[in-house]
Motif scaffolding. Sequence first.
Motif, PDB file in Angstrom:
ATOM      1  N   LEU A   7      -5.520  -2.493  -0.349  1.00 32.83           N
ATOM      2  CA  LEU A   7      -5.699  -1.763  -1.609  1.00 32.83           C
ATOM      3  C   LEU A   7      -4.882  -0.478  -1.604  1.00 32.83           C
ATOM      4  CD1 LEU A   7      -7.050  -1.446  -4.347  1.00 32.83           C
ATOM      5  CD2 LEU A   7      -9.000  -0.374  -3.190  1.00 32.83           C
ATOM      6  N   GLU A   8      -4.858   0.193  -0.475  1.00 38.84           N
ATOM      7  CA  GLU A   8      -4.046   1.406  -0.366  1.00 38.84           C
ATOM      8  C   GLU A   8      -2.574   1.085  -0.598  1.00 38.84           C
ATOM      9  OE1 GLU A   8      -2.797   4.784   2.976  1.00 38.84           O
ATOM     10  OE2 GLU A   8      -4.521   3.466   3.334  1.00 38.84           O
ATOM     11  N   LEU A   9      -2.101  -0.004   0.017  1.00 39.86           N
ATOM     12  CA  LEU A   9      -0.701  -0.388  -0.181  1.00 39.86           C
ATOM     13  C   LEU A   9      -0.455  -0.798  -1.623  1.00 39.86           C
ATOM     14  CD1 LEU A   9       2.135  -1.004   0.804  1.00 39.86           C
ATOM     15  CD2 LEU A   9       1.322  -3.249   1.580  1.00 39.86           C
ATOM     16  N   ALA A  10      -1.386  -1.510  -2.226  1.00 39.93           N
ATOM     17  CA  ALA A  10      -1.199  -1.934  -3.615  1.00 39.93           C
ATOM     18  C   ALA A  10      -1.042  -0.728  -4.535  1.00 39.93           C
ATOM     19  CB  ALA A  10      -2.373  -2.800  -4.064  1.00 39.93           C
ATOM     20  N   HIS A  11      -1.825   0.319  -4.300  1.00 35.94           N
ATOM     21  CA  HIS A  11      -1.661   1.540  -5.103  1.00 35.94           C
ATOM     22  C   HIS A  11      -0.293   2.161  -4.867  1.00 35.94           C
ATOM     23  CE1 HIS A  11      -5.418   2.164  -7.220  1.00 35.94           C
ATOM     24  NE2 HIS A  11      -6.114   1.890  -6.142  1.00 35.94           N
ATOM     25  N   ARG A  12       0.165   2.163  -3.639  1.00 34.52           N
ATOM     26  CA  ARG A  12       1.501   2.700  -3.345  1.00 34.52           C
ATOM     27  C   ARG A  12       2.584   1.878  -4.038  1.00 34.52           C
ATOM     28  NH1 ARG A  12       2.196   2.115   2.532  1.00 34.52           N
ATOM     29  NH2 ARG A  12       4.368   2.572   1.988  1.00 34.52           N
ATOM     30  N   LEU A  13       2.434   0.551  -3.988  1.00 34.37           N
ATOM     31  CA  LEU A  13       3.394  -0.316  -4.666  1.00 34.37           C
ATOM     32  C   LEU A  13       3.394  -0.049  -6.167  1.00 34.37           C
ATOM     33  CD1 LEU A  13       2.588  -3.719  -2.888  1.00 34.37           C
ATOM     34  CD2 LEU A  13       4.513  -2.185  -2.411  1.00 34.37           C
ATOM     35  N   ALA A  14       2.202   0.092  -6.739  1.00 33.29           N
ATOM     36  CA  ALA A  14       2.103   0.359  -8.170  1.00 33.29           C
ATOM     37  C   ALA A  14       2.733   1.703  -8.518  1.00 33.29           C
ATOM     38  CB  ALA A  14       0.638   0.321  -8.606  1.00 33.29           C
ATOM     39  N   ASP A  15       2.542   2.718  -7.676  1.00 31.44           N
ATOM     40  CA  ASP A  15       3.165   4.018  -7.928  1.00 31.44           C
ATOM     41  C   ASP A  15       4.689   3.898  -7.947  1.00 31.44           C
ATOM     42  OD1 ASP A  15       0.674   5.214  -8.041  1.00 31.44           O
ATOM     43  OD2 ASP A  15       0.764   6.055  -6.014  1.00 31.44           O
ATOM     44  N   GLN A  16       5.234   3.132  -7.000  1.00 28.16           N
ATOM     45  CA  GLN A  16       6.682   2.929  -6.961  1.00 28.16           C
ATOM     46  C   GLN A  16       7.165   2.186  -8.197  1.00 28.16           C
ATOM     47  OE1 GLN A  16       9.192   3.674  -4.716  1.00 28.16           O
ATOM     48  NE2 GLN A  16       7.850   4.967  -3.511  1.00 28.16           N
ATOM     49  N   LEU A  55       8.952  -3.085   0.593  1.00 27.26           N
ATOM     50  CA  LEU A  55       7.832  -2.275   1.084  1.00 27.26           C
ATOM     51  C   LEU A  55       6.760  -3.152   1.731  1.00 27.26           C
ATOM     52  CD1 LEU A  55       7.502   0.239  -1.890  1.00 27.26           C
ATOM     53  CD2 LEU A  55       8.280   0.763   0.435  1.00 27.26           C
ATOM     54  N   ILE A  56       6.496  -4.310   1.142  1.00 31.77           N
ATOM     55  CA  ILE A  56       5.506  -5.229   1.718  1.00 31.77           C
ATOM     56  C   ILE A  56       5.990  -5.752   3.068  1.00 31.77           C
ATOM     57  CG2 ILE A  56       4.408  -7.488   1.431  1.00 31.77           C
ATOM     58  CD1 ILE A  56       4.454  -6.851  -1.643  1.00 31.77           C
ATOM     59  N   ARG A  57       7.264  -6.080   3.158  1.00 27.40           N
ATOM     60  CA  ARG A  57       7.812  -6.601   4.412  1.00 27.40           C
ATOM     61  C   ARG A  57       7.702  -5.555   5.522  1.00 27.40           C
ATOM     62  NH1 ARG A  57      12.904  -7.570   3.038  1.00 27.40           N
ATOM     63  NH2 ARG A  57      12.497  -9.681   2.264  1.00 27.40           N
ATOM     64  N   GLN A  58       7.918  -4.275   5.172  1.00 37.10           N
ATOM     65  CA  GLN A  58       7.806  -3.217   6.174  1.00 37.10           C
ATOM     66  C   GLN A  58       6.388  -3.111   6.727  1.00 37.10           C
ATOM     67  OE1 GLN A  58       9.287   0.531   4.605  1.00 37.10           O
ATOM     68  NE2 GLN A  58      11.002  -0.512   3.600  1.00 37.10           N
ATOM     69  N   LYS A  59       5.396  -3.245   5.859  1.00 35.26           N
ATOM     70  CA  LYS A  59       3.999  -3.096   6.270  1.00 35.26           C
ATOM     71  C   LYS A  59       3.442  -4.381   6.874  1.00 35.26           C
ATOM     72  CE  LYS A  59      -0.180  -1.191   6.259  1.00 35.26           C
ATOM     73  NZ  LYS A  59      -0.554  -0.056   7.106  1.00 35.26           N
ATOM     74  N   TYR A  60       3.751  -5.516   6.255  1.00 39.05           N
ATOM     75  CA  TYR A  60       3.214  -6.812   6.684  1.00 39.05           C
ATOM     76  C   TYR A  60       4.355  -7.828   6.801  1.00 39.05           C
ATOM     77  CZ  TYR A  60      -1.344  -4.887   5.298  1.00 39.05           C
ATOM     78  OH  TYR A  60      -2.464  -4.114   5.175  1.00 39.05           O
ATOM     79  N   PRO A  61       5.123  -7.768   7.877  1.00 39.15           N
ATOM     80  CA  PRO A  61       6.309  -8.638   7.981  1.00 39.15           C
ATOM     81  C   PRO A  61       5.991 -10.128   8.009  1.00 39.15           C
ATOM     82  CG  PRO A  61       5.888  -7.490  10.056  1.00 39.15           C
ATOM     83  CD  PRO A  61       5.004  -6.867   9.038  1.00 39.15           C
ATOM     84  N   ASP A  62       4.761 -10.493   8.348  1.00 41.61           N
ATOM     85  CA  ASP A  62       4.406 -11.912   8.414  1.00 41.61           C
ATOM     86  C   ASP A  62       3.846 -12.453   7.104  1.00 41.61           C
ATOM     87  OD1 ASP A  62       5.157 -12.050  11.101  1.00 41.61           O
ATOM     88  OD2 ASP A  62       3.167 -11.420  11.786  1.00 41.61           O
ATOM     89  N   ASP A  63       3.615 -11.590   6.124  1.00 42.65           N
ATOM     90  CA  ASP A  63       3.061 -12.044   4.849  1.00 42.65           C
ATOM     91  C   ASP A  63       4.135 -12.707   3.988  1.00 42.65           C
ATOM     92  OD1 ASP A  63       0.695 -10.963   5.661  1.00 42.65           O
ATOM     93  OD2 ASP A  63       0.515  -9.507   4.022  1.00 42.65           O
TER      94      ASP A  63
END
Length: 285
Positions: A7-16, A55-63
């Motif tokens: 959820l924290e990452l999703a908010h960051r993604l949305a801000d970007q 940004l997602i790849r940086q945080k969760y490279p396996d997703d």
Amino acid sequence: MTDPADLELAHRLADQADAIARRYFSTGTIESRIKSDGSPVTDADREIEIVLRSLIRQKYPDDAFIGEEFGAHGHGRRRWIIDAIDGTASFLAGEPEWSTLIAVEEDGRITLGMASAPALGRRWWARPDSGSWTGPCPSNSAAPAYRLALTEGGSAQNAAIGIWPPPPRLNHQERVVAARLARGVSQVRPLLDWTAADPTVSAPRKPSAGSSTCHGALLVATGQLDAFLLLGAGPWDIAPLIPIVQEAGGTFSDLTGQYRTDTGAALFARPGLHQQLLDIAVTAN
């Protein structure tokens, strides 16, 4: 349940995404082209999807990742589903009812959903068993968030529903389903002849126009409509809204009553109405 870090990452993604979209939106002259499905796409759509995927790849490279513009990347039990700008036509017209849609799917279930609409200054999000919420954007705003909660629906015959897209963008079977549902309820938004497929008819405004939301499913989650039927959609149009509606107390399925985002159809409804509406749409004469 989804890791709170998601959820924290999703908010960051949305801000970007909000920042990129605002940059284009503020110019008032956004170039676009028409894709093979007849829908418009802009440089903003593409830039947002590229940035969020990175940004997602940086945080969760396996997703894994799937987006409307560049398709699927990677494989795994977890997948991020992104619509960089949902409502591109509104975006191009200078109207505020557009958003970035973000979802996380784990083992086939949507465990996080978010819609961020910077031109409206609003964001909606939900995780299973954590409630459905709306608040201002960006995420560092000091203003409070509010929990969404729906009351029980009554008879489908008295229901007010939304259907989208309009008939010229639907195939024959989709128009049949839309027309059945429109005949079986009290109010339909937009009010159209859902059997007609004349492409020369002026395009109607989508159900969320002027509603302070940006998606028909949000009209259900906020209690402004009893149900919303979305047809001919991709998973990025559907998945982010599932937990938002469900955690508010509403329901979701495709037209067979299954929890699926890959059939192109989604019915979101106030509690108590879902099966009634499915019966009308699928089995009515």
